[in-house]
Motif scaffolding. Structure first.
Motif, PDB file in Angstrom:
ATOM      1  N   LEU A 562     -15.122  24.861  65.414  1.00 40.38           N
ATOM      2  CA  LEU A 562     -14.603  24.156  64.237  1.00 40.38           C
ATOM      3  C   LEU A 562     -14.834  24.957  62.962  1.00 40.38           C
ATOM      4  O   LEU A 562     -13.957  25.017  62.086  1.00 40.38           O
ATOM      5  CB  LEU A 562     -15.256  22.776  64.124  1.00 40.38           C
ATOM      6  N   ASP A 563     -16.002  25.568  62.830  1.00 38.25           N
ATOM      7  CA  ASP A 563     -16.276  26.372  61.630  1.00 38.25           C
ATOM      8  C   ASP A 563     -15.273  27.505  61.491  1.00 38.25           C
ATOM      9  O   ASP A 563     -14.691  27.733  60.417  1.00 38.25           O
ATOM     10  CB  ASP A 563     -17.693  26.953  61.692  1.00 38.25           C
ATOM     11  N   GLU A 564     -15.077  28.228  62.584  1.00 44.26           N
ATOM     12  CA  GLU A 564     -14.158  29.358  62.516  1.00 44.26           C
ATOM     13  C   GLU A 564     -12.725  28.885  62.281  1.00 44.26           C
ATOM     14  O   GLU A 564     -11.985  29.505  61.498  1.00 44.26           O
ATOM     15  CB  GLU A 564     -14.234  30.175  63.810  1.00 44.26           C
ATOM     16  N   ALA A 565     -12.324  27.802  62.953  1.00 37.49           N
ATOM     17  CA  ALA A 565     -10.961  27.293  62.790  1.00 37.49           C
ATOM     18  C   ALA A 565     -10.713  26.841  61.355  1.00 37.49           C
ATOM     19  O   ALA A 565      -9.664  27.145  60.766  1.00 37.49           O
ATOM     20  CB  ALA A 565     -10.716  26.140  63.755  1.00 37.49           C
ATOM     21  N   GLN A 566     -11.667  26.124  60.775  1.00 37.30           N
ATOM     22  CA  GLN A 566     -11.486  25.676  59.391  1.00 37.30           C
ATOM     23  C   GLN A 566     -11.384  26.868  58.440  1.00 37.30           C
ATOM     24  O   GLN A 566     -10.566  26.861  57.519  1.00 37.30           O
ATOM     25  CB  GLN A 566     -12.654  24.770  58.984  1.00 37.30           C
ATOM     26  N   SER A 567     -12.200  27.887  58.665  1.00 37.31           N
ATOM     27  CA  SER A 567     -12.162  29.062  57.786  1.00 37.31           C
ATOM     28  C   SER A 567     -10.816  29.771  57.896  1.00 37.31           C
ATOM     29  O   SER A 567     -10.213  30.163  56.883  1.00 37.31           O
ATOM     30  CB  SER A 567     -13.303  30.023  58.140  1.00 37.31           C
ATOM     31  N   ARG A 568     -10.323  29.942  59.124  1.00 40.87           N
ATOM     32  CA  ARG A 568      -9.048  30.639  59.309  1.00 40.87           C
ATOM     33  C   ARG A 568      -7.880  29.832  58.732  1.00 40.87           C
ATOM     34  O   ARG A 568      -6.979  30.399  58.114  1.00 40.87           O
ATOM     35  CB  ARG A 568      -8.814  30.895  60.791  1.00 40.87           C
TER      36      ARG A 568
END
Length: 891
Positions: A562-568
């Motif tokens: 989720l962290d990486e997806a939100q950042s991207r």
């Protein structure tokens, strides 16, 4: 009538008279003749006269029985002849009626069209009511199947694992019990990942409902063991879509949520409402529960044959009281009990009353259409008064005149039924296509036997309604007066005029409740559309994701994704903010959790309050632009492993539990865990709707997504954009696919679309009822226009005389309008009076509008009177423009 016809009538009279008036005497004479001839033969052979008569009677048999047999046969012959005569006459009347109606095609098509539409719409709605409400559920002996639930007013909770296992072990009144829970899983096949809905079911689920597989088998007790190999039964739809309809599919492996399941069975194409919208069924493997909760199992029970439901209900309450002390630490509501309801009630929910209201509205339209047809045919009979009088003068009986008029009504009714059948087929197709999401058992709607019989019944009823009145009036023609008064300005009989006016009054009286109901629903829908959802819906895109448990077993794995997806996603051009939560306004929340206030606990053993609980990331409130009213939102300190549990509540929650006070710093203990550390309220935000725009709800609680995630691996991204939200969707899908192709992006929509979709049901109902009301008003206008036009036509000579002796045309015009308005006013008055009673049935469908809303009850009469005036003005102007010299010269 031709000479041949007169000869035929003569033969009929000569043939029928002995059968009707002298058959008994002729039979007796015939028997006596045969007895006397036989006696004479015996006397001539040497027998005495007395011996001859005795022997003749003995040879003949019982004269009385022979007489009765001959009389019965004569009666049958007469009845067959009469039937043939009536059929022949009616066939001739049908041919003549068809030729007569062909001379006035406009009137015929108007009657066929209005009545046909009414019949078709009513039949289509009845097909829905029959399939949904009247037809038994498609399970064997479905009346013995009940849903069992935890009854904690005003809530009806599902069961927990502890509840279900106690039910399964201790009940004695049910033949079988079963449980199920609705689930969603991701099916991965090749490069395709698709989110599907299904059920987790106990091994007894299919046997209880009597559902059999067409391939393979259902579940067994072995499949329910916690360590057993995962198995799945697939629907016919899933079998054909993803498994290519392969009959050798049994034993194959499919990947659901990253876990391998073995296909053991395929369901038939036609299944019951509990299985209709589910793609797969996996075996429940519930081990011993640590506490009495969470509550997610829908329990079913099939009563033993002959068992009284009240006896079973009593046993359920005993079992509930028996297990309460065992789980009191995690479930303290001693007032809650176990209840049961028949399965049909659970399946239907509250849709039944809505369907009945719509069917009633359609039936009103059908009645108005039939009344309008009766009015048109009555005017036609009045114009044909001289023709009918001539027929009567030439020897036609009143019965024959009525039969002739009935032939016209029959032709119109049959044509209307044929059109109605086409309308019904189209209506059922539209309902199946667009109503499946709103109407339970929509897949069972069909034009079957009972529906066809209903169509025939309402066709007959319509024919009686719009055929009886003109037929009766046509059969009572006063011959001498009609024949003496030649010309087209003959005045109708007083009774005929009163009847036509009464029909117009009836049309307005029936239309008024429909218009009032439509007005109330329109007002309710307008208020719903103005409801503040609690956030800014502009430029807001949402999309759901679900992470497979096998690929993301730990909380840290999920958080990392989720962290990486939100950042991207936030780095995409046009995206200004991204948040994530497991619920989505305006009508989706994953959990309704009970809780208790630390400083204001409910009394021991009482029901705890319950509201939706939403797990959200810190950026969620900023992405939705939900305003912060007090305190703060979540931050990084709230997600540390040793952080104290915190909670954010909305304004509605705060006002409900702490009216006039601040909720900040208050402690909240979630239900079922009295020893857990209580949550501390750190913020109050604006009230976003999660239970529907028409439900203000009792508030919403938000907790941080990370520390309490557990096995919750699905939710929604919320993306605030500076461009068209839908233009971001392909890029967002590409980001998720690049990170993990097995994770599907589903249910993507802008928030504006979701808000509109949440109002689909009230919007469709409003449009439907408004359409019926418009048709009813239009038919009423046609009715009053027809009556006043006919009045002007029949009184042209009287109007001409009045103008010739000095009457002003404006006064004539006012007279015509006044006559029409008296009829419309009386009908509106009666209809508004009925509306005060009938609109009470709409109360449950209205939002912030009372069933006796004064504005609606004032606007509808004004509208109806206004259009009635316009309808009367045309014939009024025609009356005022009469040329006395031309009319009197023609007469």
């Amino acid at each position: 009538m031709s000479e041949r016809g007169f000869r035929g009538v003569g033969r009929i009279v000569r043939f029928r008279r002995p059968l009707r008036e002298h058959v008994a005497r002729d039979v007796d004479d015939e028997i006596r003749f045969h007895l006397e001839r036989r006696a004479e033969e015996l006397v001539a052979a040497g027998s005495s006269e007395s011996e001859a008569h005795d022997r003749a009677r003995a040879e003949f048999g019982d004269p009385g029985r022979a007489s009765q047999t001959l009389r019965r046969e004569s009666g049958r012959t007469e009845r067959r002849f009469r039937l043939a005569e009536h059929v022949g006459n009616f066939r001739r009347d049908l041919r003549h009626a068809a030729r007569s109606l062909a001379k006035t095609p406009g009137l015929a098509w108007m009657i066929v069209g209005t009545v046909g539409l009414g019949i078709g719409a009513t039949t289509a709605m009845f097909s829905v009511v029959h399939a949904v409400l009247l037809r038994p559920l498609p399970y064997p002996e479905a009346d013995r199947v009940y849903r069992i639930y935890t009854d904690s007013p005003p809530y009806e909770w599902p069961f927990s694992v502890a509840d279900y296992q106690a039910l399964e072990e201790q009940q004695t009144r049910f033949e079988t019990v079963a449980g199920y829970a609705n689930v969603t899983m991701t099916l991965n096949r090749d490069e395709v990942a698709e989110r599907l809905t299904g059920k987790t079911v106990t091994w007894s689920y299919f046997p209880l409902l009597g559902v059999s597989t067409v391939l393979g088998r259902g579940f067994t007790e072995a499949d329910a063991d916690p360590g057993a190999e995962p198995t799945v039964v697939v629907s016919d739809r899933l079998w054909n879509r993803f498994l290519d309809g392969d009959p050798q599919v049994i034993g194959e492996a499919v990947r659901l949520d990253g876990r391998i399941y073995t296909v053991i069975g395929v369901l038939p194409r036609n299944v019951g409402p509990l299985e209709a919208d589910r793609e797969f069924f996996v075996a429940a493997q519930w081990g011993p529960p640590p506490r009495r909760g969470p509550f997610f199992i829908r329990a079913l029970g099939r009563l033993e044959p002959g068992t009284d439901p009240a006896t079973a209900q009593e046993e359920l309450q005993i079992i509930n009281r028996r297990i309460f002390p065992l789980w009191e630490e995690s479930y303290q509501n001693q007032d809650a009990s176990w209840g049961m309801m028949d399965l049909k009630r659970q399946v239907l929910g509250d849709v039944g009353s809505t369907l009945v209201i719509v069917l009633g509205a359609v039936a009103f339209v059908l009645v108005i259409a039939s009344v309008n047809a009766a009015n048109l045919l009555l005017a036609r009979v009045a114009n044909r008064g001289r023709e009918l009088a001539v027929r009567a003068a030439l020897g036609a009986s009143r019965k024959r005149l009525l039969q002739h008029l009935w032939a016209e009504s029959t032709i119109l009714a049959v044509c209307g039924a044929m059109l109605g059948l086409l309308v019904a087929v189209l209506g059922i197709w539209l309902i199946e296509r667009f109503g499946a999401d709103y109407i339970p058992r929509a897949q069972e709607i069909a034009l079957g036997g009972p529906v066809v019989w209903f169509l025939l019944a309402i066709t007959l009823g319509s024919a009686l309604l719009f055929g009886l009145v003109p037929s009766v009036r046509g059969g009572r023609a006063r011959l001498e007066q009609t024949l003496r008064s030649g010309g087209r300005t003959t005045t109708d009989a007083v009774t005929s005029r009163r009847l036509r006016r009464a029909l117009v009054v009836a049309q307005f009286a029936i239309a008024a409740p429909l218009l009032v109901g439509a007005g109330l629903l329109l007002g309710s829908l307008a208020r719903l559309q103005r409801v503040d959802p609690g956030f800014d819906s502009r430029n807001l895109l949402t999309a759901g994701v679900s992470l497979p448990a096998a690929a993301y077993p730990e909380t840290t794995d999920i958080l990392s994704f989720l962290d990486e997806a939100q950042s991207r996603i936030e780095a995409l051009p046009g995206v200004s903010a991204v948040g994530f939560a497991n619920g989505r306004p305006p009508d989706h929340y994953p959990m309704e959790n009970n809780f208790d206030l630390v400083d204001r606990p409910v009394p021991a053993g009482s029901t705890e309050p319950s509201v939706p609980w939403i797990s959200a990331t810190p950026a969620f409130f900023g992405a939705l632009e939900v305003p912060l009213l007090e305190g703060r939102t979540f931050d990084e300190t709230d997600v540390a492993g040793d952080a104290a549990p915190v909670l954010i509540v909305d304004h509605t929650w705060a006002q409900r539990f702490f009216p006039g006070e601040s909720a900040l710093g208050r402690g909240v203990r979630q239900g079922g865990c009295p020893t857990c550390t209580p949550f501390t309220i750190v913020g109050v935000v604006g009230s976003a709707r999660y239970t529907g725009l028409d439900d203000p709800g009792g508030g919403t609680a938000y907790w941080p997504y990370w520390p309490l995630l557990g096995t919750d691996r699905q939710g929604y991204f919320f993306m605030r954009t500076s461009v068209d939200p839908l233009s971001i969707l392909p890029s967002m899908r590409a980001v998720v696919r690049e990170m993990d192709p097995s994770v599907p992006v589903e249910n993507a929509a802008t928030m504006r679309e979701l808000l509109r979709a949440s109002l689909d049901t009230p919007r469709y109902l409003t449009v439907l009822l408004s359409g019926f009301a418009f048709i009813a008003l239009l038919l009423s206008i046609i009715g009053i226009y027809g009556v006043m036009s006919h009045f002007v036509q029949r009184h042209t000579r009287d109007i001409a005389i009045r103008i010739a002796v000095g009457g002003r045309p404006a006064r004539v015009s006012r007279t015509v309008v006044g006559r029409g308005m008296r009829l419309a006013g009386l009908g509106v008055l009666l209809g508004i009076g009925a509306s005060f009673v009938l609109t009470r049935f709409l109360s449950a469908l209205l939002f912030e509008v009372g069933s006796t809303d004064p504005r609606t009850f004032a606007a509808v009469p004004a509208l109806m009177v206004g259009v009635a005036i316009l309808a009367c003005l045309v014939p009024a102007q025609r009356a005022a423009a009469v040329d006395p010299a031309r009319i009197l010269r023609e007469d």
